[in-house]
Design a protein around this motif. Sequence first.
Motif, PDB file in Angstrom:
ATOM      1  N   LYS A 238      -9.807  -2.043   0.336  1.00  0.00           N
ATOM      2  CA  LYS A 238     -10.135  -1.850  -1.088  1.00  0.00           C
ATOM      3  C   LYS A 238     -11.412  -1.024  -1.261  1.00  0.00           C
ATOM      4  O   LYS A 238     -11.459  -0.123  -2.089  1.00  0.00           O
ATOM      5  CB  LYS A 238     -10.263  -3.189  -1.802  1.00  0.00           C
ATOM      6  CG  LYS A 238      -8.926  -3.854  -2.027  1.00  0.00           C
ATOM      7  CD  LYS A 238      -9.063  -5.147  -2.800  1.00  0.00           C
ATOM      8  CE  LYS A 238      -7.731  -5.841  -2.857  1.00  0.00           C
ATOM      9  NZ  LYS A 238      -7.233  -6.022  -4.185  1.00  0.00           N
ATOM     10  N   GLN A 239     -12.429  -1.317  -0.470  1.00  0.00           N
ATOM     11  CA  GLN A 239     -13.675  -0.553  -0.565  1.00  0.00           C
ATOM     12  C   GLN A 239     -13.470   0.888  -0.111  1.00  0.00           C
ATOM     13  O   GLN A 239     -14.015   1.820  -0.711  1.00  0.00           O
ATOM     14  CB  GLN A 239     -14.790  -1.204   0.280  1.00  0.00           C
ATOM     15  CG  GLN A 239     -15.219  -2.558  -0.201  1.00  0.00           C
ATOM     16  CD  GLN A 239     -14.517  -3.696   0.526  1.00  0.00           C
ATOM     17  OE1 GLN A 239     -13.326  -3.638   0.830  1.00  0.00           O
ATOM     18  NE2 GLN A 239     -15.260  -4.751   0.813  1.00  0.00           N
TER      19      GLN A 239
ATOM     20  N   CYS B   4     -10.675   2.551  -0.265  1.00  0.00           N
ATOM     21  CA  CYS B   4      -9.889   3.209  -1.313  1.00  0.00           C
ATOM     22  C   CYS B   4     -10.767   3.573  -2.510  1.00  0.00           C
ATOM     23  O   CYS B   4     -10.557   4.617  -3.132  1.00  0.00           O
ATOM     24  CB  CYS B   4      -8.718   2.335  -1.749  1.00  0.00           C
ATOM     25  SG  CYS B   4      -7.359   2.343  -0.559  1.00  0.00           S
ATOM     26  N   GLN B   5     -11.747   2.745  -2.825  1.00  0.00           N
ATOM     27  CA  GLN B   5     -12.654   3.079  -3.928  1.00  0.00           C
ATOM     28  C   GLN B   5     -13.462   4.335  -3.584  1.00  0.00           C
ATOM     29  O   GLN B   5     -13.599   5.228  -4.401  1.00  0.00           O
ATOM     30  CB  GLN B   5     -13.596   1.910  -4.241  1.00  0.00           C
ATOM     31  CG  GLN B   5     -14.549   2.197  -5.390  1.00  0.00           C
ATOM     32  CD  GLN B   5     -13.841   2.581  -6.677  1.00  0.00           C
ATOM     33  OE1 GLN B   5     -13.005   1.839  -7.185  1.00  0.00           O
ATOM     34  NE2 GLN B   5     -14.138   3.754  -7.218  1.00  0.00           N
TER      35      GLN B   5
ATOM     36  N   CYS C 245       0.087   4.287  -2.356  1.00  0.00           N
ATOM     37  CA  CYS C 245      -1.260   4.816  -2.138  1.00  0.00           C
ATOM     38  C   CYS C 245      -1.345   5.575  -0.808  1.00  0.00           C
ATOM     39  O   CYS C 245      -1.965   6.630  -0.737  1.00  0.00           O
ATOM     40  CB  CYS C 245      -2.277   3.675  -2.190  1.00  0.00           C
ATOM     41  SG  CYS C 245      -3.989   4.262  -2.294  1.00  0.00           S
TER      42      CYS C 245
ATOM     43  N   TYR D  26       0.800  -1.224   0.000  1.00  0.00           N
ATOM     44  CA  TYR D  26       0.000   0.000   0.000  1.00  0.00           C
ATOM     45  C   TYR D  26       0.836   1.279   0.000  1.00  0.00           C
ATOM     46  O   TYR D  26       0.286   2.371   0.007  1.00  0.00           O
ATOM     47  CB  TYR D  26      -0.903   0.029   1.230  1.00  0.00           C
ATOM     48  CG  TYR D  26      -1.884  -1.093   1.354  1.00  0.00           C
ATOM     49  CD1 TYR D  26      -2.690  -1.469   0.285  1.00  0.00           C
ATOM     50  CD2 TYR D  26      -2.039  -1.754   2.559  1.00  0.00           C
ATOM     51  CE1 TYR D  26      -3.615  -2.481   0.406  1.00  0.00           C
ATOM     52  CE2 TYR D  26      -2.977  -2.770   2.697  1.00  0.00           C
ATOM     53  CZ  TYR D  26      -3.759  -3.129   1.617  1.00  0.00           C
ATOM     54  OH  TYR D  26      -4.685  -4.133   1.752  1.00  0.00           O
TER      55      TYR D  26
ATOM     56  N   CYS E 152      -5.609   5.351  -5.592  1.00  0.00           N
ATOM     57  CA  CYS E 152      -6.650   4.619  -4.859  1.00  0.00           C
ATOM     58  C   CYS E 152      -7.403   3.658  -5.778  1.00  0.00           C
ATOM     59  O   CYS E 152      -7.779   2.554  -5.352  1.00  0.00           O
ATOM     60  CB  CYS E 152      -7.630   5.586  -4.195  1.00  0.00           C
ATOM     61  SG  CYS E 152      -6.969   6.351  -2.699  1.00  0.00           S
ATOM     62  N   ARG E 153      -7.603   4.030  -7.021  1.00  0.00           N
ATOM     63  CA  ARG E 153      -8.273   3.128  -7.972  1.00  0.00           C
ATOM     64  C   ARG E 153      -7.400   1.901  -8.242  1.00  0.00           C
ATOM     65  O   ARG E 153      -7.908   0.795  -8.379  1.00  0.00           O
ATOM     66  CB  ARG E 153      -8.616   3.864  -9.260  1.00  0.00           C
ATOM     67  CG  ARG E 153      -9.803   4.760  -9.061  1.00  0.00           C
ATOM     68  CD  ARG E 153     -10.616   5.001 -10.317  1.00  0.00           C
ATOM     69  NE  ARG E 153     -11.833   5.671  -9.911  1.00  0.00           N
ATOM     70  CZ  ARG E 153     -11.948   6.980  -9.731  1.00  0.00           C
ATOM     71  NH1 ARG E 153     -10.908   7.772  -9.903  1.00  0.00           N
ATOM     72  NH2 ARG E 153     -13.099   7.514  -9.354  1.00  0.00           N
ATOM     73  N   LYS E 154      -6.091   2.116  -8.317  1.00  0.00           N
ATOM     74  CA  LYS E 154      -5.183   0.970  -8.489  1.00  0.00           C
ATOM     75  C   LYS E 154      -5.307   0.011  -7.312  1.00  0.00           C
ATOM     76  O   LYS E 154      -5.312  -1.200  -7.489  1.00  0.00           O
ATOM     77  CB  LYS E 154      -3.729   1.445  -8.600  1.00  0.00           C
ATOM     78  CG  LYS E 154      -3.360   2.096  -9.901  1.00  0.00           C
ATOM     79  CD  LYS E 154      -1.866   2.443  -9.849  1.00  0.00           C
ATOM     80  CE  LYS E 154      -1.506   3.542 -10.829  1.00  0.00           C
ATOM     81  NZ  LYS E 154      -0.113   3.986 -10.626  1.00  0.00           N
ATOM     82  N   MET E 155      -5.393   0.582  -6.110  1.00  0.00           N
ATOM     83  CA  MET E 155      -5.485  -0.253  -4.902  1.00  0.00           C
ATOM     84  C   MET E 155      -6.817  -1.005  -4.834  1.00  0.00           C
ATOM     85  O   MET E 155      -6.859  -2.128  -4.346  1.00  0.00           O
ATOM     86  CB  MET E 155      -5.360   0.607  -3.640  1.00  0.00           C
ATOM     87  CG  MET E 155      -3.960   1.002  -3.293  1.00  0.00           C
ATOM     88  SD  MET E 155      -2.790  -0.360  -3.266  1.00  0.00           S
ATOM     89  CE  MET E 155      -3.599  -1.529  -2.247  1.00  0.00           C
ATOM     90  N   SER E 156      -7.864  -0.374  -5.288  1.00  0.00           N
ATOM     91  CA  SER E 156      -9.185  -0.982  -5.134  1.00  0.00           C
ATOM     92  C   SER E 156      -9.495  -1.988  -6.244  1.00  0.00           C
ATOM     93  O   SER E 156     -10.466  -2.727  -6.153  1.00  0.00           O
ATOM     94  CB  SER E 156     -10.274   0.100  -5.089  1.00  0.00           C
ATOM     95  OG  SER E 156     -10.352   0.784  -6.317  1.00  0.00           O
TER      96      SER E 156
ATOM     97  N   MET F  19      -5.222   1.221   5.236  1.00  0.00           N
ATOM     98  CA  MET F  19      -4.135   0.492   4.580  1.00  0.00           C
ATOM     99  C   MET F  19      -3.011   0.178   5.563  1.00  0.00           C
ATOM    100  O   MET F  19      -2.447  -0.923   5.535  1.00  0.00           O
ATOM    101  CB  MET F  19      -3.607   1.292   3.387  1.00  0.00           C
ATOM    102  CG  MET F  19      -4.576   1.313   2.221  1.00  0.00           C
ATOM    103  SD  MET F  19      -3.959   2.230   0.800  1.00  0.00           S
ATOM    104  CE  MET F  19      -4.270   3.933   1.322  1.00  0.00           C
TER     105      MET F  19
END
Length: 108
Positions: free
Chosen positions: A64-65, A67-68, A8, A5, A103-107, A56
């Motif tokens: 993940k949620q 981060c989305q 992010c 993480y 954040c989109r990459k993480m989610s 994270m």
Amino acid sequence: MNTQYEECIKACLECMEACNVCYDACLREEDIQMMAHCIRLDRECADICAFAAKAMQTNSPFAKQICQLCADICEACGNECRKHKHDHCQKCADICFRCAEECRKMSA
């Protein structure tokens, strides 16, 4: 820190700082009514960025949620900041969009 993480978290903390700076600067603008939506989104964005970084850092099963949601709020804040000509708003918008991307990459 969970290295998965790391980028992010860094983006979230940078975005939190930029939103706090923008929030404070917006409060000092002449037409504060015109800045009201920007100020509100700066606060919400700074808060979700702090929460996402913490999620994270603690390896939350909901990271993940979170981060989305963070990406969505960062994008909304960036879009609002982009509407204003002030340097602090333009800088904040750039950082918000960068954070939304991380954040989109993480989610995903």
